[in-house]
Structure formats: structure tokens, C-alpha cells
Motif scaffolding. Structure first.
Motif, PDB file in Angstrom:
ATOM      1  N   ALA B  62      33.774  38.467  47.617  1.00 25.93           N
ATOM      2  CA  ALA B  62      33.855  37.068  47.188  1.00 25.93           C
ATOM      3  C   ALA B  62      35.255  36.519  47.426  1.00 25.93           C
ATOM      4  O   ALA B  62      36.241  37.262  47.444  1.00 25.93           O
ATOM      5  CB  ALA B  62      33.480  36.947  45.722  1.00 25.93           C
ATOM      6  N   GLU B  63      35.323  35.217  47.615  1.00 21.13           N
ATOM      7  CA  GLU B  63      36.598  34.524  47.685  1.00 21.13           C
ATOM      8  C   GLU B  63      37.349  34.783  46.390  1.00 21.13           C
ATOM      9  O   GLU B  63      36.788  34.625  45.296  1.00 21.13           O
ATOM     10  CB  GLU B  63      36.328  33.018  47.762  1.00 21.13           C
ATOM     11  N   ILE B  66      36.936  32.415  43.400  1.00 22.24           N
ATOM     12  CA  ILE B  66      35.700  32.285  42.623  1.00 22.24           C
ATOM     13  C   ILE B  66      35.182  33.628  42.108  1.00 22.24           C
ATOM     14  O   ILE B  66      34.151  33.699  41.461  1.00 22.24           O
ATOM     15  CB  ILE B  66      34.577  31.597  43.443  1.00 22.24           C
ATOM     16  N   LEU B  69      34.497  33.926  38.300  1.00 18.17           N
ATOM     17  CA  LEU B  69      33.292  33.183  37.922  1.00 18.17           C
ATOM     18  C   LEU B  69      32.035  33.958  38.330  1.00 18.17           C
ATOM     19  O   LEU B  69      31.073  34.080  37.562  1.00 18.17           O
ATOM     20  CB  LEU B  69      33.317  31.808  38.608  1.00 18.17           C
ATOM     21  N   GLN B  70      32.083  34.515  39.532  1.00 21.75           N
ATOM     22  CA  GLN B  70      30.946  35.304  40.017  1.00 21.75           C
ATOM     23  C   GLN B  70      30.702  36.505  39.103  1.00 21.75           C
ATOM     24  O   GLN B  70      29.560  36.853  38.816  1.00 21.75           O
ATOM     25  CB  GLN B  70      31.226  35.831  41.436  1.00 21.75           C
TER      26      GLN B  70
END
Lengths: 379, 160
Positions: B62-63, B66, B69-70
Motif C-alpha cells: 500500500a501507499e 494510506i 487507514l488500510q
């Protein structure tokens, strides 16, 4: 040049899609699409149904496949099945060569999606030794792509590659698996063809994508005309500039709203046009008059590519609504461009990386006729 | 109906990203080929193991902006699943594949018709290959069974 809206990433029950090719083409017709690429996972067997579906719906079907491998998903267009099962994470160029030799092109699908075990092989992990081998990248993936997190690094990566001097086409792909009701919209990849009827010729669609004649959009079409030295150029073209320090490029941008319900000028209003380049944003043109063309003059010094982005309202938020592929600018006397690629073979005095699109894939046209100003039309 | 191949085996997460290819011989050209494939388990039931693997994948893929949040919403990636897919090669090359999730599959090929993913046509004599592509094994163990039969009469096969 007619710009035909395509959906370039689709699936049917020949892999894991839940709609037949015919059902999908009926939906595609409702969405206003002129063509789709059938890109089932690891098979082309669905093409057996293509003639009947195309005949009933009028939607052109281009053969493709999504290499659904352990180390990345790669879209191919215009090629028969090419072998992937014997390739490791450092062997992708061998695989790409197979597709190119078979007359097709390759595109990286959703490069920044989550990988295994969340989505097997979905994140691109192949080692790329030479980006010249990559024909296109699916920088907008899934429905409502401007709002999808994983598309942000994909778009940034594409921009960085352009800055490094590579000419890679950006496309959109819905990754379309079913025709049930969906919230929101997919993006179109408008493909620039000589004639409308060329949309059902795989060679023509493949050639257009290979040469960057693509506009990625939620609806509105961006007509871009770049004038320089008495000639006009379009998206994907290469402008050769003889005196870059003093030359200018006259840009003319016309926004053509979509007539597809849900995507019209009222529903997807363009509020500004942004001219982007390797030197960042060159111009921001507010749009109050939706009818007239926007014009601006761009000094050519230091500019190697430029593209137009349209921003506006999408489903209640501000977003990028559309962007073009670049118009490339080649400073004829600028030797420094050659440096990073000085070890590659030259062809007709043009470094191989610059002539990649014209030399490796001339579609049967000799390089001397194609030149570096392909597509240029006399004023 | 003649049995051509009846095999089974166990794979573990170590087999993720590997292929198992079985080779078999068709003596006389066949009228039809019948392939039955099943594997289990399909889903990883162990919640803690799922959470650990999902968080690892988020860290990896993931970036950074984020990923926190993920991670809070890791449960939307549950259940993690095994994915084994089949592909077939006849003596002269690729004859199709079935890249899809159901862990029990039945495929038929005849000269005129083939199950989705496969290519209809003559079923010549010679060496054939059936490949299990093990995209991902998340369960501690996964058992598979593969049966290939050939028939001299396509009508005996039922509908595709």
C-alpha cells in the motif's frame, strides 16, 4: 481524427468474468463505447464468440489477454496466446519479446494494486530493465478511477518515466467482470483512428495505442492541436524544434462534452484546463465558456513533453476528469538528450530510444517516410 | 471412458508461485477429454493468521500515506483464499486455461466444443500436459486431486 471510446480491460466466463461477451457488448453499447478489448486471464478462447457479439451490438472487439502471473498482471493486445508460465520475476523482457514478435503490444495492468495474498500477482513485481519495452500502462484502473488510491502512484510513475525520456502510453481499464448495476462510472480510453471504421481492425487500434494516440477520460474529450513551424501536431506526435531557446508552441484545446447520459457537460463540468510538462504546470486555463477553444503559447525551451489535464466536478467532488497522452518535443540540436541512452544503437542518426515508436514498429512504413514528425499535417 | 491420469497431492504456502505439470500420453486421437479438478481448503479460517498476512501485505504494497487507514480496515480483505488454476497443452501447444476461483471444476473438450477458457478442436495423439499454477496457498496445507479421462465418443460426455 475520430476519437473512439474503448474499454481496454474486460473479462468473461472464459476466465473469471460473470457476463458473457454478448452481454458485456450490449452494456458497452449503452455506455456509448465503440469498442472493447477482450482481455481474459490467460486465455483467448472467448474470441470464438466475438463475431456474433460484434455483429449484434456493433461494438468492436479487439483480441487481448491479461497475463495473470505470479509477479504482475500484464495486458496484451493484438497478439495470440504467448507463453508466460516459464518466466520468473527477472524474465519479463523475454515474455514481452514474444508478444512484440507476434505483432502485439503490452501494458502493465494496475501496477500498484495490492499483491498476494490479497490479490494474487496483482502488484507489479517484475524487474524492468528497459522501459522502452513497455508500450502502455493502465494508470486509471477500476470504476471512478480518479478517486482510487492505487491509481495515484501509477500516474506519478508514468509522469516520472515521461520525464526520463520514455514514450509510454497511459490508458484506463475498468477491469470489467460483470454487467450488474454499478455505482459510478468507468473511464474511457479514447483511441485516435484514421477513420471510425478502423475501430474493428486490431492492427489500427494497436498502432494508435502504441503511438500514444489516446485520451483517458471520465467523459469529456480533449482535442489538442499543437502548432509549430507551420505544421500542426496532435496527441502522440513528436514535434521537432530547431531553435528551442526561442521557439514557441501554440496550443489550442477544445473540450467536447460527452453525450452519454450521466457524463454530459452538466454532469461532468470542466472547470479548468492544465497544461503539464516535464517542467511542471505550464498553464492553468479557467473554463467559464464551455464552448470556445482555449489557446496558449508555450515557450519550447527545456520542454520535452506536454499533456493537457481537465479538472472539474465528479460525483460531488473535485477531480481530474480527463488527461491526454503527451505531445512530445524533440530539440533537434540538443545533444544532452542523448546522454543517458548513448550506449544504444542509433538508427538513421536518431538514438534508438527516440525512434522506438517509429523504428521498431513502423507498421510497414519505412522510417524515412515516417520521420520524427509522424502525424504532422501541413497547415 | 479411459482413465489417463489420476493424481493427488498436498501443497503448502511454500508452493505459492510454483507450477506442477503432469504429462500424459494419448495413444489414439480422442473424441473427448474430461478433466476434473478439486482442491481444499479454499479459505483461510484462522483469523489471527489472516490478520498477520494482511497487515504484512499492506506494509509491502500500500501507499505509505494510506497504509494506516488500510490496516484499520484489514477485515475487508478477509477471507484470504488459495488459488490454484489449470491450463492445458496438446502436443503442438496451448489449449486453454481456466483462471477462476471455484475449487471444484469440471472441463470438457471435444472437436466442436470446449468448456469456457479452453479451445475446441481435434484431440490428437501424443504427449499432453496439464499444469496446476499455484498462485497462492495461504492455508497450512492444501490438498488437490486431478483426474483426466478420454472418451472415444463425444456424445457420451454430456453437454459442455
Amino acid at each position: 481524427m475520430p476519437w473512439v471510446p474503448f474499454e481496454l480491460h474486460t473479462h468473461t466466463p472464459h476466465s473469471d468474468g460473470r457476463h458473457s461477451l454478448l452481454e458485456m457488448c450490449r452494456e458497452a453499447k449503452k455506455l456509448g463505447l465503440g469498442g472493447i478489448a477482450l482481455t481474459d486471464h490467460n486465455t483467448l478462447s472467448g474470441m470464438a464468440e466475438a463475431n456474433a457479439a460484434q455483429e449484434e451490438t456493433g461494438v468492436a472487439i479487439i483480441p487481448g489477454m491479461e497475463w495473470t502471473t505470479f509477479y504482475g498482471h500484464m495486458l496484451t493486445l493484438g497478439a495470440p496466446y504467448c507463453e508466460w508460465r516459464d518466466l520468473g520475476p527477472r524474465d519479463i523482457h523475454k515474455g514481452i519479446q514474444r508478444v512484440h514478435e507476434a505483432g502485439g503490444i503490452v501494458g502493465i495492468a494496475h501496477p500498484y494494486s495490492m499483491g498476494s495474498p490479497i490479490c494474487t500477482g496483482c502488484h507489479w513485481e517484475y524487474e524492468i530493465q528497459n522501459w522502452n519495452d513497455i508500450d502502455y500502462v493502465e494508470v486509471w484502473h477500476e470504476m471512478m478511477p480518479p478517486y482510487k488510491h492505487h491509481n495515484i502512484p501509477a500516474f506519478q510513475q508514468w509522469t516520472s518515466l515521461l520525464n526520463e525520456g520514455f514514450r509510454i502510453t497511459a490508458t484506463a481499464g475498468r477491469d470489467w467482470h460483470h454487467s450488474e448495476h454499478a455505482d459510478g462510472w468507468s473511464a474511457f480510453t479514447y483511441v485516435g483512428l484514421e477513420k471510425e471504421s478502423e475501430r474493428s481492425r486490431p492492427e489500427s487500434v494497436v498502432s494508435a495505442i502504441r503511438h500514444g494516440r489516446c485520451i483517458v477520460s471520465m467523459g469529456p474529450l480533449l482535442h489538442v492541436e499543437a502548432a509549430h513551424g507551420g505544421a500542426t501536431y496532435g496527441i502522440g506526435d513528436i514535434i521537432t524544434v530547431l531553435s528551442p531557446e526561442t521557439a514557441t508552441i501554440e496550443l489550442r484545446i477544445q473540450v467536447e462534452p460527452s453525450s452519454v447520459p450521466g457524463r454530459t457537460a452538466d454532469e461532468m463540468q470542466v472547470t479548468k484546463l492544465i497544461v503539464e510538462s516535464n517542467a511542471g504546470e505550464l498553464a492553468i486555463l479557467p473554463r467559464t465558456d464551455q464552448q470556445g477553444a482555449a489557446e496558449c503559447s508555450i515557450p519550447a525551451a527545456g520542454i520535452r513533453w506536454l499533456r493537457v489535464k481537465a479538472a472539474g466536478m465528479l460525483a460531488g467532488g473535485h477531480a481530474t476528469l480527463a488527461f491526454t497522452n503527451p505531445v512530445y518535443i524533440l530539440a533537434a540540436s540538443n545533444d544532452e538528450l542523448r546522454e543517458p541512452y548513448s550506449d544504444v544503437e542509433e538508427m538513421d542518426g536518431v538514438p534508438a530510444w527516440q525512434s522506438r515508436n517509429i523504428a521498431a514498429f513502423t507498421d510497414g512504413i519505412p522510417p524515412e517516410k515516417h520521420g520524427t514528425e509522424k502525424g504532422a499535417t501541413e497547415k | 471412458m479411459d482413465d489417463l491420469l489420476i493424481v493427488e497431492g498436498n501443497v503448502t504456502p511454500l508452493s505459492s508461485k510454483t507450477h506442477i505439470t503432469y504429462q500424459f500420453h494419448i495413444d489414439e486421437p480422442a473424441a473427448c477429454l474430461d478433466i476434473a479438478f478439486a482442491y481444499s481448503s479454499k479459505a483461510l479460517e484462522d483469523r489471527e493468521a489472516s490478520r498477520r498476512m494482511i497487515l504484512e501485505a499492506i506494509d509491502k504494497y500500500a501507499e505509505p500515506s494510506i497504509s494506516e487507514l488500510q490496516k484499520q480496515h484489514w477485515e475487508r480483505f478477509v477471507p484470504l483464499q488459495n488459488l490454484l488454476t489449470l491450463s492445458l497443452d496438446d502436443p503442438s501447444g496451448f489449449r486453454g486455461s481456466a483462471h477462476r476461483h471455484p475449487p471444484e471444476q469440471h472441463h470438457l473438450l471435444t472437436e466442436e466444443q470446449a468448456s469456457p477458457g479452453f479451445i475446441a478442436g481435434p484431440l490428437p495423439s501424443g504427449i499432453w500436459k496439464l499444469t496446476i499454477s499455484i498462485h497462492c496457498v495461504v492455508t497450512p496445507e492444501c490438498h488437490y486431486r486431478l483426474v483426466v479421462r478420454k472418451g472415444g465418443n463425444a456424445d457420451a460426455m454430456g453437454t459442455i
